[in-house]
Design a protein around this motif. Structure first.
Motif, PDB file in Angstrom:
ATOM      1  N   THR A 266       0.887  -1.136  -0.098  1.00  9.62           N
ATOM      2  CA  THR A 266      -0.181  -0.240  -0.007  1.00  9.62           C
ATOM      3  C   THR A 266       0.930   1.312   0.049  1.00  9.62           C
ATOM      4  O   THR A 266       0.633   2.185  -0.757  1.00  9.62           O
ATOM      5  CB  THR A 266      -0.860  -0.028   1.034  1.00  9.62           C
ATOM      6  OG1 THR A 266      -1.651  -1.059   1.013  1.00  9.62           O
ATOM      7  CG2 THR A 266      -1.862   1.194   1.198  1.00  9.62           C
ATOM      8  N   VAL A 267       1.975   1.238   1.006  1.00  7.04           N
ATOM      9  CA  VAL A 267       2.795   2.213   0.810  1.00  7.04           C
ATOM     10  C   VAL A 267       3.562   2.483  -0.491  1.00  7.04           C
ATOM     11  O   VAL A 267       3.716   3.787  -1.005  1.00  7.04           O
ATOM     12  CB  VAL A 267       3.888   2.350   1.878  1.00  7.04           C
ATOM     13  CG1 VAL A 267       5.221   3.284   1.794  1.00  7.04           C
ATOM     14  CG2 VAL A 267       3.259   2.251   3.152  1.00  7.04           C
TER      15      VAL A 267
ATOM     16  N   THR B  38       1.027  11.646 -10.296  1.00  6.12           N
ATOM     17  CA  THR B  38       0.262  12.517  -9.856  1.00  6.12           C
ATOM     18  C   THR B  38       1.166  14.047 -10.261  1.00  6.12           C
ATOM     19  O   THR B  38       1.014  14.924 -10.932  1.00  6.12           O
ATOM     20  CB  THR B  38      -0.693  12.879  -8.602  1.00  6.12           C
ATOM     21  OG1 THR B  38      -1.217  11.554  -8.560  1.00  6.12           O
ATOM     22  CG2 THR B  38      -1.331  14.152  -8.471  1.00  6.12           C
TER      23      THR B  38
ATOM     24  N   THR C 107       1.531   6.405  -6.842  1.00  7.00           N
ATOM     25  CA  THR C 107       0.375   7.399  -7.260  1.00  7.00           C
ATOM     26  C   THR C 107       0.940   8.800  -7.234  1.00  7.00           C
ATOM     27  O   THR C 107       0.497   9.672  -8.021  1.00  7.00           O
ATOM     28  CB  THR C 107      -0.631   6.898  -6.403  1.00  7.00           C
ATOM     29  OG1 THR C 107      -1.143   5.631  -6.502  1.00  7.00           O
ATOM     30  CG2 THR C 107      -2.040   7.946  -6.808  1.00  7.00           C
ATOM     31  N   ALA C 108       1.481   9.133  -6.250  1.00  2.66           N
ATOM     32  CA  ALA C 108       1.896  10.339  -5.724  1.00  2.66           C
ATOM     33  C   ALA C 108       2.846  10.923  -7.039  1.00  2.66           C
ATOM     34  O   ALA C 108       2.781  12.072  -7.410  1.00  2.66           O
ATOM     35  CB  ALA C 108       2.675  10.610  -4.510  1.00  2.66           C
TER      36      ALA C 108
ATOM     37  N   ALA D   9       2.345   1.520  -3.438  1.00  2.49           N
ATOM     38  CA  ALA D   9       1.274   2.031  -4.274  1.00  2.49           C
ATOM     39  C   ALA D   9       1.062   3.436  -4.168  1.00  2.49           C
ATOM     40  O   ALA D   9       0.761   4.348  -5.033  1.00  2.49           O
ATOM     41  CB  ALA D   9      -0.034   1.208  -4.315  1.00  2.49           C
ATOM     42  N   ALA D  10       1.028   4.225  -2.997  1.00  2.36           N
ATOM     43  CA  ALA D  10       0.694   5.483  -2.706  1.00  2.36           C
ATOM     44  C   ALA D  10       1.891   6.295  -3.091  1.00  2.36           C
ATOM     45  O   ALA D  10       1.673   7.406  -3.812  1.00  2.36           O
ATOM     46  CB  ALA D  10       0.640   5.547  -1.206  1.00  2.36           C
ATOM     47  N   LYS D  11       3.185   5.772  -3.090  1.00  6.23           N
ATOM     48  CA  LYS D  11       4.277   6.742  -3.661  1.00  6.23           C
ATOM     49  C   LYS D  11       4.205   6.544  -5.045  1.00  6.23           C
ATOM     50  O   LYS D  11       4.424   7.579  -5.570  1.00  6.23           O
ATOM     51  CB  LYS D  11       5.686   5.886  -2.850  1.00  6.23           C
ATOM     52  CG  LYS D  11       5.908   6.239  -1.724  1.00  6.23           C
ATOM     53  CD  LYS D  11       7.309   5.548  -1.236  1.00  6.23           C
ATOM     54  CE  LYS D  11       7.610   5.903   0.371  1.00  6.23           C
ATOM     55  NZ  LYS D  11       8.990   4.921   0.799  1.00  6.23           N
TER      56      LYS D  11
END
Length: 120
Positions: free
Chosen positions: A28-29, A39, A35-36, A31-33
């Protein structure tokens, strides 16, 4: 076993042993990185045309200002060249008048002599 099968085995073992949350948390971490980062890259890509337009506007204004300054400098240079020609003509006339009156003038500076010979 392929990679997918190993991942399933590790996930199942982690769930059984209580470490599954850690495995999912790390994913999850990551994936969040990702995605950031995506973006941020998209925001930079969207801002690029506006930045290029701003840079182009600054360049146009700079070229306009430099053209005006060059025009002014060329005008001043032309005026100075005219003044130099007029001064050289006047000094030459005075030198001829002194020769006619029998007065020998001081020798001219080498740069003045070169100007009389070449016009530049």
């Amino acid at each position: 076993m392929n990679v997918g099968e190993w991942a399933a085995v590790i996930t199942a073992a982690g769930s059984i042993l209580g470490g599954g949350g850690l495995f999912v948390g790390r994913a999850t971490v990551r994936a969040a990185k990702a995605t950031a980062a995506a973006t941020e890259a998209a925001a930079r890509a969207n801002a690029a045309p506006a930045q290029q337009q701003a840079d182009l506007d600054v360049l146009r204004e700079t070229v306009k200002r430099v053209d005006e300054e060059n025009g002014n400098l060329r005008g001043q240079q032309a005026r100075l060249a005219s003044l130099l020609r007029a001064f050289a003509w006047t000094v030459d006339r005075w030198g001829r008048q002194m020769h006619r009156a029998g007065i020998e003038p001081e020798p001219v500076h080498p740069l003045v002599d070169e100007y009389h010979r070449t016009g530049a």
